[in-house]
Structures are given as C-alpha cells and as structure tokens.
Design a protein around this motif. Structure first.
Motif, PDB file in Angstrom:
ATOM      1  N   GLU A 176      17.153  26.268  -9.893  1.00  0.00           N
ATOM      2  CA  GLU A 176      17.456  24.904 -10.322  1.00  0.00           C
ATOM      3  C   GLU A 176      17.702  23.954  -9.150  1.00  0.00           C
ATOM      4  OE1 GLU A 176      20.722  25.492 -13.015  1.00  0.00           O
ATOM      5  OE2 GLU A 176      19.386  26.212 -14.602  1.00  0.00           O
ATOM      6  N   GLY A 177      16.796  24.011  -8.166  1.00  0.00           N
ATOM      7  CA  GLY A 177      16.873  23.088  -7.045  1.00  0.00           C
ATOM      8  C   GLY A 177      17.670  23.574  -5.856  1.00  0.00           C
ATOM      9  N   ARG A 178      18.325  24.711  -5.967  1.00  0.00           N
ATOM     10  CA  ARG A 178      19.084  25.231  -4.810  1.00  0.00           C
ATOM     11  C   ARG A 178      18.172  25.772  -3.724  1.00  0.00           C
ATOM     12  NH1 ARG A 178      22.975  29.359  -5.310  1.00  0.00           N
ATOM     13  NH2 ARG A 178      23.586  28.647  -3.248  1.00  0.00           N
ATOM     14  N   LEU A 179      16.923  26.126  -4.108  1.00  0.00           N
ATOM     15  CA  LEU A 179      15.940  26.626  -3.146  1.00  0.00           C
ATOM     16  C   LEU A 179      14.650  25.846  -3.322  1.00  0.00           C
ATOM     17  CD1 LEU A 179      14.985  28.750  -1.025  1.00  0.00           C
ATOM     18  CD2 LEU A 179      14.299  30.180  -2.954  1.00  0.00           C
ATOM     19  N   LYS A 180      14.120  25.349  -2.223  1.00  0.00           N
ATOM     20  CA  LYS A 180      12.864  24.599  -2.248  1.00  0.00           C
ATOM     21  C   LYS A 180      11.971  25.146  -1.157  1.00  0.00           C
ATOM     22  CE  LYS A 180      10.573  20.572  -3.101  1.00  0.00           C
ATOM     23  NZ  LYS A 180       9.584  20.585  -4.085  1.00  0.00           N
ATOM     24  N   LEU A 181      10.718  25.440  -1.497  1.00  0.00           N
ATOM     25  CA  LEU A 181       9.751  25.935  -0.524  1.00  0.00           C
ATOM     26  C   LEU A 181       8.778  24.829  -0.146  1.00  0.00           C
ATOM     27  CD1 LEU A 181       8.822  29.447  -2.022  1.00  0.00           C
ATOM     28  CD2 LEU A 181      10.697  28.852  -0.472  1.00  0.00           C
ATOM     29  N   PHE A 182       8.503  24.732   1.149  1.00  0.00           N
ATOM     30  CA  PHE A 182       7.504  23.803   1.675  1.00  0.00           C
ATOM     31  C   PHE A 182       6.457  24.644   2.394  1.00  0.00           C
ATOM     32  CE2 PHE A 182      11.429  21.457   1.330  1.00  0.00           C
ATOM     33  CZ  PHE A 182      11.018  20.264   0.759  1.00  0.00           C
ATOM     34  N   PHE A 183       5.199  24.460   2.019  1.00  0.00           N
ATOM     35  CA  PHE A 183       4.139  25.308   2.529  1.00  0.00           C
ATOM     36  C   PHE A 183       3.419  24.681   3.722  1.00  0.00           C
ATOM     37  CE2 PHE A 183       4.914  26.736  -1.721  1.00  0.00           C
ATOM     38  CZ  PHE A 183       4.857  28.108  -1.602  1.00  0.00           C
ATOM     39  N   LEU A 184       3.225  25.494   4.754  1.00  0.00           N
ATOM     40  CA  LEU A 184       2.439  25.071   5.910  1.00  0.00           C
ATOM     41  C   LEU A 184       0.959  25.079   5.533  1.00  0.00           C
ATOM     42  CD1 LEU A 184       4.197  27.164   8.699  1.00  0.00           C
ATOM     43  CD2 LEU A 184       4.283  24.688   8.419  1.00  0.00           C
ATOM     44  N   PRO A 185       0.147  24.298   6.232  1.00  0.00           N
ATOM     45  CA  PRO A 185      -1.295  24.369   5.991  1.00  0.00           C
ATOM     46  C   PRO A 185      -1.824  25.769   6.323  1.00  0.00           C
ATOM     47  CG  PRO A 185      -0.739  22.570   7.502  1.00  0.00           C
ATOM     48  CD  PRO A 185       0.510  23.331   7.253  1.00  0.00           C
ATOM     49  N   GLY A 186      -3.003  26.105   5.791  1.00  0.00           N
ATOM     50  CA  GLY A 186      -3.610  27.404   6.069  1.00  0.00           C
ATOM     51  C   GLY A 186      -3.753  27.654   7.558  1.00  0.00           C
ATOM     52  N   TYR A 187      -3.548  28.845   7.970  1.00  0.00           N
ATOM     53  CA  TYR A 187      -3.525  29.322   9.350  1.00  0.00           C
ATOM     54  C   TYR A 187      -3.111  28.238  10.342  1.00  0.00           C
ATOM     55  CZ  TYR A 187      -4.149  31.955  13.524  1.00  0.00           C
ATOM     56  OH  TYR A 187      -3.889  32.585  14.709  1.00  0.00           O
ATOM     57  N   SER A 188      -1.812  28.109  10.470  1.00  0.00           N
ATOM     58  CA  SER A 188      -1.248  27.139  11.420  1.00  0.00           C
ATOM     59  C   SER A 188       0.002  27.728  12.078  1.00  0.00           C
ATOM     60  CB  SER A 188      -0.910  25.834  10.701  1.00  0.00           C
ATOM     61  OG  SER A 188      -0.081  26.093   9.595  1.00  0.00           O
ATOM     62  N   PRO A 189      -0.157  28.825  12.824  1.00  0.00           N
ATOM     63  CA  PRO A 189       1.017  29.462  13.436  1.00  0.00           C
ATOM     64  C   PRO A 189       1.771  28.541  14.389  1.00  0.00           C
ATOM     65  CG  PRO A 189      -1.003  30.368  14.344  1.00  0.00           C
ATOM     66  CD  PRO A 189      -1.399  29.497  13.183  1.00  0.00           C
ATOM     67  N   GLU A 190       1.080  27.561  14.964  1.00  0.00           N
ATOM     68  CA  GLU A 190       1.760  26.654  15.895  1.00  0.00           C
ATOM     69  C   GLU A 190       2.785  25.771  15.187  1.00  0.00           C
ATOM     70  OE1 GLU A 190      -1.647  24.402  14.192  1.00  0.00           O
ATOM     71  OE2 GLU A 190      -1.397  26.426  14.949  1.00  0.00           O
ATOM     72  N   LEU A 191       2.693  25.667  13.855  1.00  0.00           N
ATOM     73  CA  LEU A 191       3.639  24.863  13.080  1.00  0.00           C
ATOM     74  C   LEU A 191       4.799  25.686  12.522  1.00  0.00           C
ATOM     75  CD1 LEU A 191       1.116  22.662  11.062  1.00  0.00           C
ATOM     76  CD2 LEU A 191       2.320  22.082  13.174  1.00  0.00           C
ATOM     77  N   ASN A 192       4.783  26.988  12.770  1.00  0.00           N
ATOM     78  CA  ASN A 192       5.777  27.884  12.197  1.00  0.00           C
ATOM     79  C   ASN A 192       6.794  28.287  13.268  1.00  0.00           C
ATOM     80  OD1 ASN A 192       7.215  29.841  10.870  1.00  0.00           O
ATOM     81  ND2 ASN A 192       5.419  30.944  10.123  1.00  0.00           N
ATOM     82  N   PRO A 193       8.039  27.823  13.162  1.00  0.00           N
ATOM     83  CA  PRO A 193       9.041  28.174  14.180  1.00  0.00           C
ATOM     84  C   PRO A 193       9.343  29.667  14.238  1.00  0.00           C
ATOM     85  CG  PRO A 193      10.051  26.986  12.363  1.00  0.00           C
ATOM     86  CD  PRO A 193       8.579  26.935  12.130  1.00  0.00           C
ATOM     87  N   ASP A 194       9.094  30.389  13.151  1.00  0.00           N
ATOM     88  CA  ASP A 194       9.304  31.841  13.176  1.00  0.00           C
ATOM     89  C   ASP A 194       8.411  32.523  14.203  1.00  0.00           C
ATOM     90  OD1 ASP A 194      11.373  32.810  11.580  1.00  0.00           O
ATOM     91  OD2 ASP A 194      10.214  32.542   9.752  1.00  0.00           O
ATOM     92  N   GLU A 195       7.283  31.938  14.525  1.00  0.00           N
ATOM     93  CA  GLU A 195       6.400  32.532  15.530  1.00  0.00           C
ATOM     94  C   GLU A 195       7.097  32.652  16.879  1.00  0.00           C
ATOM     95  OE1 GLU A 195       3.576  33.965  14.915  1.00  0.00           O
ATOM     96  OE2 GLU A 195       3.409  33.273  12.842  1.00  0.00           O
ATOM     97  N   TRP A 196       8.014  31.730  17.183  1.00  0.00           N
ATOM     98  CA  TRP A 196       8.783  31.815  18.420  1.00  0.00           C
ATOM     99  C   TRP A 196       9.746  33.000  18.365  1.00  0.00           C
ATOM    100  CZ3 TRP A 196       8.016  29.355  22.881  1.00  0.00           C
ATOM    101  CH2 TRP A 196       7.194  28.238  22.868  1.00  0.00           C
TER     102      TRP A 196
END
Length: 167
Positions: free
Chosen positions: A94-114
């Motif tokens: 009920e709004g406590r969790l929201k997912l935002f999706f990165l574009p297809g294959y874009s590891p440079e936009l994903n901070p988890d890659e660091w």
C-alpha cells in the motif's frame, strides 16, 4: 552472483617458462542482493542458490521492517523484479514500497554495480577461495566492511551516471 572461477590477471614465471596458476577443480557460487543509499547506508543478503522472487520479496520485507518511511528501490530488469509475485507484494504494501525500473541493460545507471565491483574485484579477487563456505565468508566480510565505511558508499554516487539519484 559470485563464483570461484578465477579472473586471472598477470602472473610471473622465469623467462621461457609458461606461468602455471593452480585453480580449484570444484565450481561453486553464491548469490548476493543489496540496497544502498546516497547517505552511505548499505543493506545486503548473501544467499545460497539463485535469487528469485521469493528471495527478493524476503529482502524487501527486511528493508520495510527497518524503515520508518516509504522505501523507493531503483531496480534493474532481473526477472525477479518484474515477476507477478513481486508486483502483488508491492501492491500489498500500500505504497510503503515503490520500484523504479532502470532501462534495459544499463549497468552504468545502477549504483549496486559499484558495490559488486568493490566486493568482487577489489576484495575477493585478490584472495584465494578454498570452498563455498570460504566464498560466502569473504563476501559477507567484504559487504560488512562496506557497511562500516559509509563515506565509501556515498562516494559511489559521485559517478556522473548516477546524478539522477542525487538530483
């Protein structure tokens, strides 16, 4: 995920001899999942087996349990992030969790890659791994080290590709 399959770099041998680098015969791996903030907080889970919807939902439940405010996750296109079970779980929060999706294959936009670069390349690759338990221990140790270094986690967000997070 992590594997004991080595990423060999340079080696040494006397002139005229081929360097021989021993490697373990048994193959084993570990899965990891993490969440980090631009304030330097890191949460993680090391898991035996593949990361599926159930594992991802369990991780999200842990994040929600410790959060006083809504949780916004930027996620990649992994199937567990897009599954029906995950969508139903997110709706049930009920709004406590929201997912935002990165574009297809874009590891440079994903901070988890660091995070993964730090754990895999900077930590585990420089050590010998003798067993699956040893791999899990070294992964957990490297991730706990990052948790204790929030200034390093914050520094990951200095990458110009991640400016969309801090804007």
């Amino acid at each position: 995920g992590l594997s004991n399959q080595a990423n060999y770099g340079r080696s040494f041998a006397p002139r005229g001899r081929t360097p021989i680098i021993p490697r373990p015969a048994a193959r084993f791996s570990q899965s990891m999942i993490s969440s980090l903030t631009n304030q330097g907080k890191l949460r993680f889970m090391v898991h035996d087996g593949k990361v599926n919807s159930g594992v991802f939902i369990d991780f999200c439940k842990r994040l929600l349990r410790d959060a006083d405010t809504p949780v916004y996750l930027v996620v990649d296109g992994h199937p567990c992030h897009r599954s029906r079970a995950t969508k139903e779980f997110v709706a049930a929060t009920e709004g406590r969790l929201k997912l935002f999706f990165l574009p297809g294959y874009s590891p440079e936009l994903n901070p988890d890659e660091w995070v993964w670069k730090n754990v895999k390349h900077d930590r585990i690759a420089k050590t010998g791994v003798t067993s699956k338990d040893d791999l899990k221990t070294k992964a957990t140790t490297a991730l706990r080290r990052l948790q204790k270094l929030p200034h390093l986690v914050r520094a990951f967000f200095q990458d110009p590709n991640l400016a969309y997070i801090t804007a």
